[in-house]
Design a protein around this motif. Structure first.
Motif, PDB file in Angstrom:
ATOM      1  N   ALA A 148      38.381  30.356  48.463  1.00  0.00           N
ATOM      2  CA  ALA A 148      37.339  31.098  47.751  1.00  0.00           C
ATOM      3  C   ALA A 148      37.564  31.122  46.243  1.00  0.00           C
ATOM      4  O   ALA A 148      36.709  31.614  45.493  1.00  0.00           O
ATOM      5  CB  ALA A 148      37.269  32.527  48.286  1.00  0.00           C
ATOM      6  N   LYS A 149      38.720  30.625  45.782  1.00  0.00           N
ATOM      7  CA  LYS A 149      39.063  30.531  44.360  1.00  0.00           C
ATOM      8  C   LYS A 149      39.150  31.898  43.687  1.00  0.00           C
ATOM      9  O   LYS A 149      38.694  32.088  42.562  1.00  0.00           O
ATOM     10  CB  LYS A 149      38.090  29.610  43.617  1.00  0.00           C
ATOM     11  CG  LYS A 149      38.133  28.180  44.133  1.00  0.00           C
ATOM     12  CD  LYS A 149      37.218  27.253  43.344  1.00  0.00           C
ATOM     13  CE  LYS A 149      37.331  25.836  43.886  1.00  0.00           C
ATOM     14  NZ  LYS A 149      36.448  24.896  43.151  1.00  0.00           N
ATOM     15  N   TRP A 150      39.757  32.839  44.420  1.00  0.00           N
ATOM     16  CA  TRP A 150      40.105  34.112  43.833  1.00  0.00           C
ATOM     17  C   TRP A 150      41.615  34.161  43.641  1.00  0.00           C
ATOM     18  O   TRP A 150      42.367  33.643  44.457  1.00  0.00           O
ATOM     19  CB  TRP A 150      39.675  35.280  44.726  1.00  0.00           C
ATOM     20  CG  TRP A 150      38.201  35.447  44.862  1.00  0.00           C
ATOM     21  CD1 TRP A 150      37.453  35.319  46.000  1.00  0.00           C
ATOM     22  CD2 TRP A 150      37.289  35.793  43.833  1.00  0.00           C
ATOM     23  NE1 TRP A 150      36.134  35.555  45.740  1.00  0.00           N
ATOM     24  CE2 TRP A 150      36.002  35.853  44.410  1.00  0.00           C
ATOM     25  CE3 TRP A 150      37.415  36.056  42.474  1.00  0.00           C
ATOM     26  CZ2 TRP A 150      34.857  36.166  43.697  1.00  0.00           C
ATOM     27  CZ3 TRP A 150      36.287  36.371  41.744  1.00  0.00           C
ATOM     28  CH2 TRP A 150      35.027  36.428  42.349  1.00  0.00           C
ATOM     29  N   TYR A 151      42.043  34.830  42.567  1.00  0.00           N
ATOM     30  CA  TYR A 151      43.465  34.837  42.236  1.00  0.00           C
ATOM     31  C   TYR A 151      43.933  36.282  42.026  1.00  0.00           C
ATOM     32  O   TYR A 151      43.464  37.192  42.701  1.00  0.00           O
ATOM     33  CB  TYR A 151      43.722  33.919  41.034  1.00  0.00           C
ATOM     34  CG  TYR A 151      43.253  32.512  41.320  1.00  0.00           C
ATOM     35  CD1 TYR A 151      44.020  31.662  42.127  1.00  0.00           C
ATOM     36  CD2 TYR A 151      42.019  32.034  40.848  1.00  0.00           C
ATOM     37  CE1 TYR A 151      43.589  30.375  42.434  1.00  0.00           C
ATOM     38  CE2 TYR A 151      41.583  30.751  41.160  1.00  0.00           C
ATOM     39  CZ  TYR A 151      42.366  29.930  41.953  1.00  0.00           C
ATOM     40  OH  TYR A 151      41.927  28.667  42.276  1.00  0.00           O
ATOM     41  N   ASN A 152      44.829  36.516  41.111  1.00  0.00           N
ATOM     42  CA  ASN A 152      45.401  37.850  40.934  1.00  0.00           C
ATOM     43  C   ASN A 152      44.402  38.813  40.303  1.00  0.00           C
ATOM     44  O   ASN A 152      43.659  38.448  39.386  1.00  0.00           O
ATOM     45  CB  ASN A 152      46.629  37.793  40.021  1.00  0.00           C
ATOM     46  CG  ASN A 152      47.714  36.887  40.552  1.00  0.00           C
ATOM     47  OD1 ASN A 152      47.822  36.655  41.755  1.00  0.00           O
ATOM     48  ND2 ASN A 152      48.537  36.373  39.653  1.00  0.00           N
ATOM     49  N   PHE A 153      44.464  40.071  40.743  1.00  0.00           N
ATOM     50  CA  PHE A 153      43.743  41.141  40.053  1.00  0.00           C
ATOM     51  C   PHE A 153      44.741  41.967  39.246  1.00  0.00           C
ATOM     52  O   PHE A 153      45.811  42.328  39.736  1.00  0.00           O
ATOM     53  CB  PHE A 153      43.024  42.059  41.047  1.00  0.00           C
ATOM     54  CG  PHE A 153      41.666  41.574  41.452  1.00  0.00           C
ATOM     55  CD1 PHE A 153      40.609  41.612  40.559  1.00  0.00           C
ATOM     56  CD2 PHE A 153      41.451  41.072  42.728  1.00  0.00           C
ATOM     57  CE1 PHE A 153      39.343  41.169  40.919  1.00  0.00           C
ATOM     58  CE2 PHE A 153      40.191  40.630  43.112  1.00  0.00           C
ATOM     59  CZ  PHE A 153      39.132  40.667  42.208  1.00  0.00           C
ATOM     60  N   TYR A 154      44.368  42.285  38.017  1.00  0.00           N
ATOM     61  CA  TYR A 154      45.234  43.059  37.124  1.00  0.00           C
ATOM     62  C   TYR A 154      44.719  44.500  37.059  1.00  0.00           C
ATOM     63  O   TYR A 154      43.880  44.908  37.850  1.00  0.00           O
ATOM     64  CB  TYR A 154      45.322  42.344  35.770  1.00  0.00           C
ATOM     65  CG  TYR A 154      45.836  40.940  35.968  1.00  0.00           C
ATOM     66  CD1 TYR A 154      47.193  40.706  36.159  1.00  0.00           C
ATOM     67  CD2 TYR A 154      44.960  39.852  36.074  1.00  0.00           C
ATOM     68  CE1 TYR A 154      47.671  39.424  36.411  1.00  0.00           C
ATOM     69  CE2 TYR A 154      45.429  38.578  36.333  1.00  0.00           C
ATOM     70  CZ  TYR A 154      46.785  38.364  36.501  1.00  0.00           C
ATOM     71  OH  TYR A 154      47.254  37.101  36.780  1.00  0.00           O
ATOM     72  N   ASN A 155      45.217  45.292  36.139  1.00  0.00           N
ATOM     73  CA  ASN A 155      44.896  46.722  36.138  1.00  0.00           C
ATOM     74  C   ASN A 155      43.426  46.961  35.801  1.00  0.00           C
ATOM     75  O   ASN A 155      42.959  46.554  34.735  1.00  0.00           O
ATOM     76  CB  ASN A 155      45.782  47.456  35.134  1.00  0.00           C
ATOM     77  CG  ASN A 155      47.228  47.507  35.560  1.00  0.00           C
ATOM     78  OD1 ASN A 155      47.578  47.072  36.647  1.00  0.00           O
ATOM     79  ND2 ASN A 155      48.084  48.036  34.707  1.00  0.00           N
ATOM     80  N   PRO A 156      42.699  47.648  36.666  1.00  0.00           N
ATOM     81  CA  PRO A 156      41.288  47.930  36.386  1.00  0.00           C
ATOM     82  C   PRO A 156      41.117  49.108  35.439  1.00  0.00           C
ATOM     83  O   PRO A 156      42.000  49.953  35.308  1.00  0.00           O
ATOM     84  CB  PRO A 156      40.736  48.254  37.777  1.00  0.00           C
ATOM     85  CG  PRO A 156      41.906  48.828  38.515  1.00  0.00           C
ATOM     86  CD  PRO A 156      43.134  48.145  37.977  1.00  0.00           C
ATOM     87  N   GLN A 157      39.964  49.147  34.803  1.00  0.00           N
ATOM     88  CA  GLN A 157      39.582  50.268  33.948  1.00  0.00           C
ATOM     89  C   GLN A 157      38.226  50.802  34.389  1.00  0.00           C
ATOM     90  O   GLN A 157      37.323  50.024  34.738  1.00  0.00           O
ATOM     91  CB  GLN A 157      39.496  49.834  32.484  1.00  0.00           C
ATOM     92  CG  GLN A 157      40.797  49.341  31.896  1.00  0.00           C
ATOM     93  CD  GLN A 157      41.853  50.429  31.814  1.00  0.00           C
ATOM     94  OE1 GLN A 157      41.534  51.617  31.760  1.00  0.00           O
ATOM     95  NE2 GLN A 157      43.106  50.029  31.815  1.00  0.00           N
ATOM     96  N   PHE A 158      38.083  52.126  34.372  1.00  0.00           N
ATOM     97  CA  PHE A 158      36.777  52.712  34.650  1.00  0.00           C
ATOM     98  C   PHE A 158      35.901  52.629  33.399  1.00  0.00           C
ATOM     99  O   PHE A 158      36.371  52.854  32.275  1.00  0.00           O
ATOM    100  CB  PHE A 158      36.921  54.155  35.106  1.00  0.00           C
ATOM    101  CG  PHE A 158      37.364  54.272  36.533  1.00  0.00           C
ATOM    102  CD1 PHE A 158      36.448  54.112  37.576  1.00  0.00           C
ATOM    103  CD2 PHE A 158      38.694  54.511  36.847  1.00  0.00           C
ATOM    104  CE1 PHE A 158      36.855  54.205  38.901  1.00  0.00           C
ATOM    105  CE2 PHE A 158      39.108  54.605  38.159  1.00  0.00           C
ATOM    106  CZ  PHE A 158      38.188  54.447  39.193  1.00  0.00           C
ATOM    107  N   ILE A 159      34.652  52.270  33.616  1.00  0.00           N
ATOM    108  CA  ILE A 159      33.667  52.114  32.540  1.00  0.00           C
ATOM    109  C   ILE A 159      32.408  52.884  32.922  1.00  0.00           C
ATOM    110  O   ILE A 159      32.254  53.301  34.083  1.00  0.00           O
ATOM    111  CB  ILE A 159      33.332  50.625  32.307  1.00  0.00           C
ATOM    112  CG1 ILE A 159      32.810  50.002  33.612  1.00  0.00           C
ATOM    113  CG2 ILE A 159      34.555  49.869  31.795  1.00  0.00           C
ATOM    114  CD1 ILE A 159      32.274  48.594  33.464  1.00  0.00           C
TER     115      ILE A 159
END
Length: 499
Positions: A148-159
C-alpha cells in the motif's frame, strides 16, 4: 575504550564535587516515587501524561515494543502515575517509536491517545479503557503495508476542525522506508497528511515538494498576524540530503505544497529533528529554530521567513531536537542541544551546546555521555530567573577483562557555572532516545520527573526490558516550566509566550 572509562570517572567526580547543589539529594525520591520494570520490551518513545483513571494524579502514556519489524502485545502502554501499575496495553504489528498526542475524542471526559510508529501504525486509543477507537491501516502482515506504500508515522499535532464534526483534526507526516539501503537515493516520497480525529479518515495528503522522504515530526505554528497555521517540515535523512520548508495548512488541505517556502538546504544530510517555534525577535510572532542532521542550527523570522542567524555545531550530527529556555542574562529564549559526535553510523559520544537565542553564538560546550538521541528539558531549579538543564546520560565501564557494562542517569546542568549534578540513582542499562517528562504529576506544587530507559547491562540497542521511574522531589515549582518534555511542555514544538 580508555575514553569511556575516563568519562565514567569524570561522572563520579562531578557527582562528588559538584558545588552548585541544584537539588539536594534529600529532596529526591520522596514517598510517592516508584519504579516499574516491564520485561521483553523497550522504547524510543517519550512519556506523555494525563489523568486517565480520575484519581487526580496524571498517568503516563508511552510507545514501546520490540525491535523493528516485530509485532508486540505491548506497543502502547499506560501506567498509573500514583503507583506505576499497568493500566492498559495495546498491541501493534511493529514498534511504536512516536510520542502521543492527547485529546478527548470519544466524549467521555478523559483524554484519548493518538500515537504512531513504524510500518504505518497510527492508532487512536481510549485513554480510559485502552480500547482502540480507530486504526489507520489494519493489516497484520507487513507486506500488505509495503504494497500500500505506507511507511512510518511521526508525532501528530491537533489542528482546527477540518471536516466540521466538532473535533479538532490531526496533522501528521508519513514516510521513511526502512528497507532501502543507506545511500540509495531512490526512496519513496513522504507526505503531509490531515486525518479526521474522529475516524482516522484521510482528509488531505500532500507529497513532499522535493519528492524526498520525511522522518520529521511536523510543527504547526499559530500566527497572531494572519488567520492561518504555518506548517514547518523537513526532508532527507542520515545519508541523503534534504530541505527545510514552511507552508500553510490551507496548502496541505489543497494537497499541494509545491509552493512551500524553502528555508534551508542540506546537500548531504537532511532534517530529522523537529524544529521549535519561539519568539526571539520580540515581535510576539513565533520564529522558527531548526537543526539539521549535519549539525547546522538556524533561526528564521516567523513573519518573513528570512534568516536571522546560523551556526554549526562542529563535528556533530543531530537526531535529537532542541530544548528551549532562558540560559543567559537577557530575556530572549536560548537553545540547548545534546547531539552526536562523529558521522553515521559511527556515533559513539554525545556533545552538548548552548546557543544564544539573540545572536546564534555558542556560549556553552560539554561532552557528556555515550550516544543517544533523547532531548534535554529545561526548568529553573534555583529560582534565579535562569533555567537549568535536566538530561539523560549514558556511560559505560570497562573491567580488567575489557568487558563493557552500561549505565544511565539523570543530571542537572547549571549553564552559567558549568556544574553538573546527578539527580537520583544510577541505573543499569541505556536510554536510547526517551526524553524525560518534568512537571507536577499530582498537583502538590512539587517537581516530578518521569524517566524511562532500557535495562540490559551488557548491550545498548535492546528491547528486552524497560524501566519507568517516577522521581518525586520537594523542589517547588514557582513558575511555568520552560521546556518540560519532548517537543515542549505542550508536546507541539511551540515555546509558550509570556515567559
Amino acid at each position: 575504550m580508555r575514553r569511556y572509562f575516563s568519562f565514567s570517572v569524570r561522572v563520579l567526580v562531578l557527582i562528588v564535587l559538584s558545588i552548585s547543589q541544584l537539588i539536594n539529594p534529600t529532596e529526591l525520591w520522596a514517598q510517592s516515587s516508584w519504579s516499574v520494570h516491564l520485561p521483553a520490551i523497550g522504547t524510543f518513545s517519550s512519556p506523555r501524561v494525563t489523568d486517565l483513571n480520575g484519581d487526580g494524579v496524571k498517568d503516563i502514556i508511552l510507545g514501546a515494543g520490540g525491535e523493528e519489524l516485530v509485532a508486540s502485545d505491548s506497543a502502547i502502554i499506560a501506567v498509573d502515575g500514583a503507583n506505576g501499575e499497568l493500566l492498559w496495553r495495546v498491541a501493534a504489528r511493529d514498534q511504536i517509536f512516536g510520542s502521543a498526542a492527547l485529546k478527548d475524542i470519544d466524549g467521555d471526559g478523559v483524554d484519548d491517545v493518538v500515537i504512531g510508529g513504524r510500518s504505518a501504525v497510527l492508532k487512536a486509543v481510549s485513554g480510559a479503557s485502552g480500547e482502540v477507537l480507530w486504526e489507520f491501516f489494519s493489516a497484520t502482515k507487513l507486506k500488505e503495508v509495503r504494497k500500500a506504500k505506507w511507511y512510518n508515522f511521526y508525532n501528530p499535532q491537533f489542528i482546527p476542525d477540518q471536516d466540521q464534526d466538532g473535533l479538532e483534526d490531526l496533522l501528521v507526516s508519513n514516510g521513511g522506508d526502512v528497507l532501502v539501503e543507506a545511500y540509495d537515493p531512490n526512496r519513496p516520497a513522504g507526505y503531509l497528511m490531515v486525518l479526521s480525529a474522529q475516524t482516522g479518515e484521510v482528509l488531505a495528503k500532500a507529497a513532499m515538494p522535493d519528492e524526498k522522504e520525511i522522518y520529521m515530526s511536523v510543527v504547526a505554528i499559530p500566527s497572531s498576524t494572519r488567520n492561518e497555521l504555518t506548517v514547518v517540515f523537513g526532508t532527507g535523512g542520515e545519508t541523503i540530503g534534504g530541505n527545510l520548508y514552511a507552508t500553510t495548512l490551507s496548502d496541505v488541505m489543497r494537497e499541494d505544497v509545491s509552493e512551500a517556502r524553502l528555508l534551508s538546504s542540506s546537500p548531504d544530510k537532511g532534517f530529522i529533528a523537529p524544529p521549535v517555534a519561539v519568539d526571539i525577535t520580540g515581535d510576539t510572532v513565533p520564529d522558527i529554530v531548526a537543526i539539521s542532521v549535519a549539525g547546522d542550527i538556524m533561526a528564521f523570522d516567523g513573519s518573513t521567513f528570512e534568516a536571522l542567524w546560523q551556526n554549526t555545531l562542529p563535528n556533530t550530527e543531530a537526531y535529537s531536537s532542541l530544548a528551549v529556555g532562558n540560559f543567559t542574562s537577557d530575556t530572549i529564549p536560548d537553545f540547548f542541544a545534546s547531539v552526536a559526535e562523529g558521522e553515521w553510523p559511527k556515533l559513539e559520544w554525545n556533545r552538548q551546546f548552548m546557543v544564544n537565542g539573540s545572536t546564534g553564538a555558542i556560549e556553552f560546550r560539554d561532552s557528556l555521555g555515550f550516544y543517544q538521541t533523547s532531548t534535554a528539558v529545561a526548568v529553573d531549579l534555583t529560582d534565579n530567573g535562569r533555567d537549568e538543564i535536566i538530561m539523560s546520560v549514558n556511560y559505560q565501564q570497562v573491567n580488567e577483562l575489557y568487558q563493557k557494562f552500561f549505565y544511565n542517569m539523570l543530571v542537572a546542568i547549571d549553564i552559567g557555572s558549568g556544574d553538573v549534578q546527578q539527580l537520583g540513582e544510577t541505573w543499569e542499562g541505556s536510554n536510547i532516545s526517551s526524553t524525560p517528562w518534568i512537571g507536577d504529576l499530582d498537583s502538590d506544587g512539587m517537581l516530578d520527573i518521569i524517566y524511562c530507559h532500557g535495562t540490559d547491562l551488557r548491550h545498548t540497542y535492546t528491547f528486552n526490558g524497560l524501566q519507568i521511574h517516577r522521581i518525586t522531589t520537594e523542589v517547588l515549582i514557582k513558575k511555568p516550566i520552560s521546556w518540560g518534555s519532548y517537543m515542549g511542555s505542550w508536546y507541539n514544538g511551540v515555546f509558550p509566550p509570556n515567559k
